[in-house]
Design an enzyme around this catalytic site. Structure first.
Site, PDB file in Angstrom:
ATOM      1  N   ASP A  86       0.848  -1.187   0.000  1.00  0.00           N
ATOM      2  CA  ASP A  86       0.000   0.000   0.000  1.00  0.00           C
ATOM      3  C   ASP A  86       0.891   1.246   0.000  1.00  0.00           C
ATOM      4  O   ASP A  86       1.848   1.338   0.781  1.00  0.00           O
ATOM      5  CB  ASP A  86      -0.889  -0.015   1.248  1.00  0.00           C
ATOM      6  CG  ASP A  86      -1.984   1.036   1.203  1.00  0.00           C
ATOM      7  OD1 ASP A  86      -1.687   2.183   0.824  1.00  0.00           O
ATOM      8  OD2 ASP A  86      -3.132   0.718   1.557  1.00  0.00           O
ATOM      9  N   HIS A 171       3.113  13.131 -23.760  1.00  0.00           N
ATOM     10  CA  HIS A 171       3.669  12.241 -24.783  1.00  0.00           C
ATOM     11  C   HIS A 171       3.679  12.887 -26.172  1.00  0.00           C
ATOM     12  O   HIS A 171       4.413  12.450 -27.057  1.00  0.00           O
ATOM     13  CB  HIS A 171       2.932  10.902 -24.806  1.00  0.00           C
ATOM     14  CG  HIS A 171       1.566  10.941 -25.416  1.00  0.00           C
ATOM     15  ND1 HIS A 171       0.442  11.218 -24.683  1.00  0.00           N
ATOM     16  CD2 HIS A 171       1.150  10.735 -26.688  1.00  0.00           C
ATOM     17  CE1 HIS A 171      -0.617  11.177 -25.474  1.00  0.00           C
ATOM     18  NE2 HIS A 171      -0.211  10.885 -26.689  1.00  0.00           N
ATOM     19  N   LYS A 175       6.549  12.825 -29.810  1.00  0.00           N
ATOM     20  CA  LYS A 175       6.202  12.417 -31.171  1.00  0.00           C
ATOM     21  C   LYS A 175       7.182  13.023 -32.166  1.00  0.00           C
ATOM     22  O   LYS A 175       7.440  14.230 -32.153  1.00  0.00           O
ATOM     23  CB  LYS A 175       4.779  12.877 -31.521  1.00  0.00           C
ATOM     24  CG  LYS A 175       3.663  12.082 -30.848  1.00  0.00           C
ATOM     25  CD  LYS A 175       2.321  12.684 -31.211  1.00  0.00           C
ATOM     26  CE  LYS A 175       1.171  11.819 -30.723  1.00  0.00           C
ATOM     27  NZ  LYS A 175       0.963  10.649 -31.584  1.00  0.00           N
ATOM     28  N   ASP A 228      -8.184  17.672 -20.902  1.00  0.00           N
ATOM     29  CA  ASP A 228      -7.539  16.447 -21.365  1.00  0.00           C
ATOM     30  C   ASP A 228      -6.534  16.699 -22.481  1.00  0.00           C
ATOM     31  O   ASP A 228      -5.461  16.092 -22.490  1.00  0.00           O
ATOM     32  CB  ASP A 228      -8.602  15.451 -21.839  1.00  0.00           C
ATOM     33  CG  ASP A 228      -8.035  14.072 -22.103  1.00  0.00           C
ATOM     34  OD1 ASP A 228      -7.173  13.620 -21.315  1.00  0.00           O
ATOM     35  OD2 ASP A 228      -8.446  13.427 -23.087  1.00  0.00           O
ATOM     36  N   HIS A 233      -1.583  19.065 -24.747  1.00  0.00           N
ATOM     37  CA  HIS A 233      -1.146  18.653 -26.080  1.00  0.00           C
ATOM     38  C   HIS A 233      -1.220  19.787 -27.103  1.00  0.00           C
ATOM     39  O   HIS A 233      -0.248  20.095 -27.799  1.00  0.00           O
ATOM     40  CB  HIS A 233      -2.015  17.505 -26.596  1.00  0.00           C
ATOM     41  CG  HIS A 233      -1.962  16.270 -25.769  1.00  0.00           C
ATOM     42  ND1 HIS A 233      -0.898  15.940 -24.966  1.00  0.00           N
ATOM     43  CD2 HIS A 233      -2.862  15.251 -25.627  1.00  0.00           C
ATOM     44  CE1 HIS A 233      -1.141  14.784 -24.365  1.00  0.00           C
ATOM     45  NE2 HIS A 233      -2.323  14.358 -24.751  1.00  0.00           N
TER      46      HIS A 233
END
Length: 469
Positions: A86, A171, A175, A228, A233
């Site tokens: 834990d 991420h 790219k 999001d 991004h």
């Protein structure tokens, strides 16, 4: 200044989806290229032993890399070890410290592939046993839910780690096609003289997905499209398109220029935002009844710099759209006078299209004479597919994990950049406005067209033959 290479990778959340879908396949690829030379210790509350973790990692790699080399895979799996416990239990961190000491690891890289709500618990647990010393920490987005929580999260991380040891993964920055924007802009002399408000009329960025939330309704309903993908991004893509050339190849020189773009960008105006939600979203498991969370956003942004004043930056992103694509389109000014067809044919302005997704490449739309008696122009494309010309490139997580182990921060977000990006979108979170439903397979709600009126409408991604509706 030289930076010590990481001599162990500690993966918190080793039994989770991100580890299965992205991290283990990326680590295998690093190992297969001879770039992974340290132990990998998985940490999770799941009561697994070493063999169970290795079986999980093997299945993940074989699913993502069907032609995986068995010898390389076996060598990679042999590096894996498991620590179960834990995250709130100090004993779990004492066990981890013992494991790293046995491996002789003095510069571990701690990867927090866990929900942000657990960051403080894990960071404090690492510090309690001294595992923050000589170490780096890698954290996954989201970096907060708004400006205030982003600042609070940074304070938590800084209690144990200096900024230079904090690697925030987006991420998209790993790219190849996204990073290629830098080379296209600053490696080609013919572009720089026209890359400004005098010659560019608008810039559009589209991130389209032809699928919905895919069983992740509970997560998605807590974030929405602005949090999001826009705050991170897409603002990163805008920064690469708008930034000034870095003064050197130092990682902070590049990140300095991106932060300057964010600081020059006006806080987003809710009047320049259209939010949408695809029909059927409310029926997705985990989505709250009557949810007003957006699955689509169209947004107009403004950068008040000498280079870009008056040029609209148009951003749209959404799920359940006609195609899956990530593109940036730079549209140039129209010629000042038209001397062509007697019936008033008007050539479309030139535009440069960067394909940043699955079929990455670049296309330049030029005007040429249509065969016939009249000087009627017709658009023709001069294009290049990167994979065909340049070959297969590294995956985003493979590059980012290698950078984290090397201690190279160039492809990671910095604290001031994260907070500056939240400053831009904060007005949209404070006053989001209504959400409009749209049918799946469409280009979002009809009201989104008005966001791009200043540019003559949205450019449909090159992959689709459907109308841009």
């Amino acid at each position: 200044m030289s930076v010590a290479r990481g001599d162990a990778l500690v993966l918190f959340g080793a039994t989770g989806d991100l580890a299965r879908k992205q991290i283990f396949p990326a680590l295998y690829r690093l190992a297969a290229r001879g770039r992974l030379d340290c132990p990998v210790v998985g940490v999770a509350a799941t009561a697994w032993n070493h063999d169970q973790l290795r079986d999980y990692a093997r299945a993940a790699v074989e699913r993502a890399v069907p032609d995986a080399d068995e010898a390389a895979l076996a060598a990679f799996l042999a590096r894996l070890a498991m620590v179960s416990g834990d995250y709130r239990d100090p004993e779990a961190f004492r066990t981890l410290a013992t494991r790293l000491a046995e491996a002789g690891a003095g510069h571990p890289v701690h990867y927090l592939a866990i929900p942000p709500s657990l960051f403080e618990t894990v960071v404090d647990g690492l510090a309690a046993v001294g595992l923050q010393r000589g170490a780096r920490v890698v954290v996954e987005k989201p970096f907060g839910r708004d400006l205030a929580s982003a600042r609070a999260l940074n304070e938590v991380l800084h209690r144990a780690f200096p900024e230079s040891a904090i690697f925030r993964i987006d991420h998209y920055l790993g790219k190849e096609a996204v990073e290629n924007l830098l080379v296209y802009r600053f490696g080609n002399t013919l572009l720089e003289p026209v890359w400004n408000r005098r010659y560019v009329s608008s810039i559009q960025v589209t991130m389209a997905e032809d699928f919905g939330v895919e069983g992740r309704g509970g997560f998605y309903d807590s974030v929405g499209a602005v949090r999001d993908v826009v705050q991170n991004h897409l603002l990163q893509v805008v920064a690469l398109l708008a930034m000034e050339p870095p003064v050197s190849d130092d990682p902070d020189a590049l990140r300095d220029e991106k932060v300057k773009v964010f600081r020059a960008m006006r806080p987003a105006d809710p009047a320049d935002l259209v939010r949408g939600q695809y029909r059927g979203y409310l029926d997705e498991p985990g989505v709250a009844p009557g949810s007003s969370v957006e699955t689509f956003v169209a947004l107009r942004l403004h950068i008040d710099s000498w280079r870009w004043a008056g040029v609209p930056f148009l951003v749209r992103a959404g799920k359940a759209l006609p195609v899956t694509a990530l593109e940036a389109v730079v549209e140039f000014q129209a010629p000042p006078r038209l001397l062509f067809s007697p019936d008033g044919c008007q050539p479309h302005p030139n535009h440069l299209r960067f394909r940043l997704g699955r079929n990455d490449g670049v296309t330049l739309r030029m005007e040429a004479k249509q065969p016939g008696e009249h000087l009627t122009s017709r658009g023709v494309d001069l294009g290049m597919d990167f994979k065909h010309v340049l070959g297969t490139r590294l995956g985003a997580y493979e590059r980012l994990l290698g950078d984290a182990l090397d201690g190279n921060p160039v492809r990671f977000a910095r604290q001031d950049g994260v907070e500056a990006a939240w400053r831009i979108v904060q007005p949209l979170l404070d006053a989001p406005g209504p959400v409009h439903t749209y049918p799946t397979g469409s280009w979002g709600p009809a009201d989104a067209a008005a966001i791009a009126d200043v540019a003559g409408g949205w450019h449909a991604p090159e992959l689709t033959t459907e109308p841009n509706r």
